[in-house]
Design a protein around this motif. Sequence first.
Motif, PDB file in Angstrom:
ATOM      1  N   PRO A 256       0.810  -1.221   0.000  1.00  0.00           N
ATOM      2  CA  PRO A 256       0.000   0.000   0.000  1.00  0.00           C
ATOM      3  C   PRO A 256       0.848   1.278   0.000  1.00  0.00           C
ATOM      4  O   PRO A 256       0.498   2.257  -0.665  1.00  0.00           O
ATOM      5  CB  PRO A 256      -0.827  -0.129   1.282  1.00  0.00           C
ATOM      6  CG  PRO A 256      -0.921  -1.594   1.522  1.00  0.00           C
ATOM      7  CD  PRO A 256       0.398  -2.150   1.078  1.00  0.00           C
ATOM      8  N   ALA A 257       1.971   1.264   0.725  1.00  0.00           N
ATOM      9  CA  ALA A 257       2.838   2.448   0.756  1.00  0.00           C
ATOM     10  C   ALA A 257       3.481   2.691  -0.600  1.00  0.00           C
ATOM     11  O   ALA A 257       3.591   3.848  -1.059  1.00  0.00           O
ATOM     12  CB  ALA A 257       3.909   2.278   1.836  1.00  0.00           C
ATOM     13  N   ALA A 258       3.917   1.625  -1.267  1.00  0.00           N
ATOM     14  CA  ALA A 258       4.526   1.770  -2.593  1.00  0.00           C
ATOM     15  C   ALA A 258       3.505   2.263  -3.615  1.00  0.00           C
ATOM     16  O   ALA A 258       3.799   3.139  -4.442  1.00  0.00           O
ATOM     17  CB  ALA A 258       5.120   0.439  -3.038  1.00  0.00           C
ATOM     18  N   LEU A 259       2.299   1.704  -3.564  1.00  0.00           N
ATOM     19  CA  LEU A 259       1.246   2.146  -4.480  1.00  0.00           C
ATOM     20  C   LEU A 259       0.911   3.608  -4.261  1.00  0.00           C
ATOM     21  O   LEU A 259       0.692   4.361  -5.222  1.00  0.00           O
ATOM     22  CB  LEU A 259       0.001   1.275  -4.293  1.00  0.00           C
ATOM     23  CG  LEU A 259       0.148  -0.215  -4.634  1.00  0.00           C
ATOM     24  CD1 LEU A 259      -1.100  -0.983  -4.223  1.00  0.00           C
ATOM     25  CD2 LEU A 259       0.437  -0.418  -6.116  1.00  0.00           C
ATOM     26  N   ALA A 260       0.886   4.042  -3.008  1.00  0.00           N
ATOM     27  CA  ALA A 260       0.601   5.447  -2.701  1.00  0.00           C
ATOM     28  C   ALA A 260       1.693   6.353  -3.249  1.00  0.00           C
ATOM     29  O   ALA A 260       1.406   7.457  -3.751  1.00  0.00           O
ATOM     30  CB  ALA A 260       0.459   5.638  -1.193  1.00  0.00           C
ATOM     31  N   LYS A 261       2.964   5.923  -3.177  1.00  0.00           N
ATOM     32  CA  LYS A 261       4.066   6.709  -3.734  1.00  0.00           C
ATOM     33  C   LYS A 261       3.901   6.892  -5.241  1.00  0.00           C
ATOM     34  O   LYS A 261       4.122   7.976  -5.787  1.00  0.00           O
ATOM     35  CB  LYS A 261       5.394   6.019  -3.444  1.00  0.00           C
ATOM     36  CG  LYS A 261       5.912   6.189  -2.043  1.00  0.00           C
ATOM     37  CD  LYS A 261       6.463   7.594  -1.819  1.00  0.00           C
ATOM     38  CE  LYS A 261       7.003   7.739  -0.405  1.00  0.00           C
ATOM     39  NZ  LYS A 261       7.411   9.129  -0.121  1.00  0.00           N
ATOM     40  N   ILE A 262       3.520   5.818  -5.907  1.00  0.00           N
ATOM     41  CA  ILE A 262       3.352   5.901  -7.361  1.00  0.00           C
ATOM     42  C   ILE A 262       2.150   6.771  -7.704  1.00  0.00           C
ATOM     43  O   ILE A 262       2.209   7.601  -8.621  1.00  0.00           O
ATOM     44  CB  ILE A 262       3.216   4.491  -7.954  1.00  0.00           C
ATOM     45  CG1 ILE A 262       4.514   3.698  -7.716  1.00  0.00           C
ATOM     46  CG2 ILE A 262       2.912   4.559  -9.452  1.00  0.00           C
ATOM     47  CD1 ILE A 262       4.415   2.225  -8.056  1.00  0.00           C
ATOM     48  N   ASP A 263       1.055   6.617  -6.975  1.00  0.00           N
ATOM     49  CA  ASP A 263      -0.112   7.476  -7.198  1.00  0.00           C
ATOM     50  C   ASP A 263       0.249   8.948  -7.034  1.00  0.00           C
ATOM     51  O   ASP A 263      -0.165   9.798  -7.831  1.00  0.00           O
ATOM     52  CB  ASP A 263      -1.223   7.118  -6.205  1.00  0.00           C
ATOM     53  CG  ASP A 263      -1.997   5.875  -6.604  1.00  0.00           C
ATOM     54  OD1 ASP A 263      -2.038   5.558  -7.815  1.00  0.00           O
ATOM     55  OD2 ASP A 263      -2.566   5.226  -5.705  1.00  0.00           O
ATOM     56  N   ALA A 264       1.014   9.262  -6.000  1.00  0.00           N
ATOM     57  CA  ALA A 264       1.392  10.656  -5.739  1.00  0.00           C
ATOM     58  C   ALA A 264       2.270  11.192  -6.865  1.00  0.00           C
ATOM     59  O   ALA A 264       2.118  12.353  -7.282  1.00  0.00           O
ATOM     60  CB  ALA A 264       2.117  10.759  -4.402  1.00  0.00           C
ATOM     61  N   ALA A 265       3.195  10.369  -7.358  1.00  0.00           N
ATOM     62  CA  ALA A 265       4.043  10.807  -8.467  1.00  0.00           C
ATOM     63  C   ALA A 265       3.213  11.040  -9.720  1.00  0.00           C
ATOM     64  O   ALA A 265       3.427  12.037 -10.446  1.00  0.00           O
ATOM     65  CB  ALA A 265       5.129   9.765  -8.728  1.00  0.00           C
ATOM     66  N   ARG A 266       2.283  10.166  -9.985  1.00  0.00           N
ATOM     67  CA  ARG A 266       1.423  10.356 -11.155  1.00  0.00           C
ATOM     68  C   ARG A 266       0.585  11.620 -11.005  1.00  0.00           C
ATOM     69  O   ARG A 266       0.380  12.357 -11.964  1.00  0.00           O
ATOM     70  CB  ARG A 266       0.509   9.130 -11.339  1.00  0.00           C
ATOM     71  CG  ARG A 266       1.255   7.878 -11.801  1.00  0.00           C
ATOM     72  CD  ARG A 266       0.307   6.705 -12.052  1.00  0.00           C
ATOM     73  NE  ARG A 266      -0.658   7.017 -13.106  1.00  0.00           N
ATOM     74  CZ  ARG A 266      -0.424   6.888 -14.408  1.00  0.00           C
ATOM     75  NH1 ARG A 266       0.764   6.474 -14.840  1.00  0.00           N
ATOM     76  NH2 ARG A 266      -1.367   7.177 -15.278  1.00  0.00           N
ATOM     77  N   ASP A 267       0.130  11.897  -9.787  1.00  0.00           N
ATOM     78  CA  ASP A 267      -0.676  13.103  -9.555  1.00  0.00           C
ATOM     79  C   ASP A 267       0.096  14.375  -9.863  1.00  0.00           C
ATOM     80  O   ASP A 267      -0.490  15.378 -10.272  1.00  0.00           O
ATOM     81  CB  ASP A 267      -1.176  13.132  -8.106  1.00  0.00           C
ATOM     82  CG  ASP A 267      -2.281  12.118  -7.841  1.00  0.00           C
ATOM     83  OD1 ASP A 267      -2.851  11.597  -8.827  1.00  0.00           O
ATOM     84  OD2 ASP A 267      -2.559  11.838  -6.660  1.00  0.00           O
ATOM     85  N   ARG A 268       1.415  14.341  -9.664  1.00  0.00           N
ATOM     86  CA  ARG A 268       2.207  15.541  -9.949  1.00  0.00           C
ATOM     87  C   ARG A 268       2.828  15.529 -11.348  1.00  0.00           C
ATOM     88  O   ARG A 268       3.651  16.361 -11.680  1.00  0.00           O
ATOM     89  CB  ARG A 268       3.287  15.737  -8.887  1.00  0.00           C
ATOM     90  CG  ARG A 268       4.398  14.726  -8.855  1.00  0.00           C
ATOM     91  CD  ARG A 268       5.466  15.159  -7.831  1.00  0.00           C
ATOM     92  NE  ARG A 268       6.606  14.276  -7.836  1.00  0.00           N
ATOM     93  CZ  ARG A 268       6.769  13.222  -7.024  1.00  0.00           C
ATOM     94  NH1 ARG A 268       5.826  12.948  -6.130  1.00  0.00           N
ATOM     95  NH2 ARG A 268       7.858  12.478  -7.104  1.00  0.00           N
ATOM     96  N   GLY A 269       2.427  14.517 -12.165  1.00  0.00           N
ATOM     97  CA  GLY A 269       2.801  14.544 -13.571  1.00  0.00           C
ATOM     98  C   GLY A 269       3.912  13.622 -13.998  1.00  0.00           C
ATOM     99  O   GLY A 269       4.364  13.699 -15.142  1.00  0.00           O
TER     100      GLY A 269
END
Length: 544
Positions: A256-269
């Motif tokens: 879950p922590a790794a998925l959240a990191k990737i989601d956050a990176a995608r959110d910022r482009g």
Amino acid sequence: MRRLALAPVALLLASAAPAPDYDLVIRGGRVLDGAGNPWVRADVAVKDGRIVRVGQVPGRGAREIAAGDRYVAPGFIDMMDQSTEALLENGLAESKLLQGVTTVIAGEGGTPGDAADIPAYFGKLETLGISVNFGTYYASHQARVKVMGDGAGAPTPAQLEAMRKEVATAMRAGVFGISSALIYPPSSFQSTSDLIALAKEAGKCGGFYSSHMRDESGKLVEAVEEAIAIGEGGGVKVEIFHLKAAFAPGWGKLMPAALAKIDAARDRGVDVAADVYPYVAGGTGLDVSVPNWLWADGEEKGLARLKDPAVRERMKSELAAGPLPDWTNLVHASGGWENVRLANANSAEYDRFNGQTLAAIGKALGRDPADASWDILLAAAAQKKRAMALFFMMSEEDIAAALRRPWVSIGSDASAAVKLGGVDALGLPHPRAYGTFPRVLAEYVGKRKVLTLEDAVRKMSGWPAQRMGLSDRGLIREGMRADIILIDLPKVRDAATWEKPTEPATGIDTVIVNGKLTIDARRHTGARAGAVLRHPCPSVETLS
């Protein structure tokens, strides 16, 4: 006499019969477009390698297939393939096609030869003929080894510039970007800044940085952060190979922590995504049971050191201690030698132990399991081979969590088998080589209800095609390349198991590649209509 007189009339009628309107028509199937839409009942017509009509198709095809209640879907795309060498030996790729795979993206380990040899490699594949579409990455460590050998150390500015030129040559040849396998020496000796410098060359062509990350265990989140940083610094798309939380103490937390990191990176482009394989065990060489420092002066000296009892005692202490800063301890991540199974000793001396755990092998030999592992490793290396093992270190819940992310695709991390029913060309008898894609359908759509059928097909066709820039593949739409499969969903089964890992899958009995019927009633027709896929480099004039 009457029969003889009628014969010219019959011939005349036959010659006057209209030519088929299409090369192939699939009639009345449940068409899944690959974009995630619900299925529709429709015909699909194919001509000159492309889909030319979807819906009600008048006229007739030279070949007509009645789909019935089977699903008609785009061919699957294997986002993490290992068939680089296998296709040179046998281009039929039956073990891939019977899973519904029509396109493979290879290159975690790079390409044969140097960057300058890539055009010749592609040309040889085309001359030999292949039955699947094939694209590849160029490995960052290939450039490093050519310039400074396989030992540790930081490159000089001049050496780094020489490596950049190798990457530029590879990009001009049509690779999709650079790859890294940072768990393995000598790739593990590359720093983040080195990789950013090389990624910038791939970025000039709109390419990828694709990575088997530095750590998939206790430091998974930090490894994800590094991959994202390389993408941001290099201006490239990032593909994380076989995303996993391979660390039993961190199950339910790390993923879950790794998925959240990737989601956050995608959110910022940041254009970052990942692929997974749907199994709880990874498979790789027994050499990963050795700390990376052993290989600091290259493979030959490392193997010599491995015979030293004093060196072994140090390594045993490090195995017991857990992760090190520059080494992923997969034995610790698996919970011990009892969860590490010898898959292929690749030596006459130890082949009798294939399928057993290293704990059991050590007991049978009267040795510490670590010593047994390293003796098996050395025996295989003496034959210029690699001893292979299965590491049981993932949880089903973490796999399901990753699969639910819309940006996750599927990659087998396996080669095509040179001979159907045999071990894949890596020499690793892991069921993912024969069952990855049917398992997604049978287990995670049918049994566990993790995915809908429509989304599972999207993850294996339309999404990876869009991800890789394959704008004419991955969908059942007019004008697209005719990579098509027929899925008999009630019969889809990943027959490959841990005990019998080379059993071909069932339920996908018709496969069309670039308009050519390649699997018909589960038999290969001999067609070799696959294409080498070259990534375009629109900014070639800017390459250094």
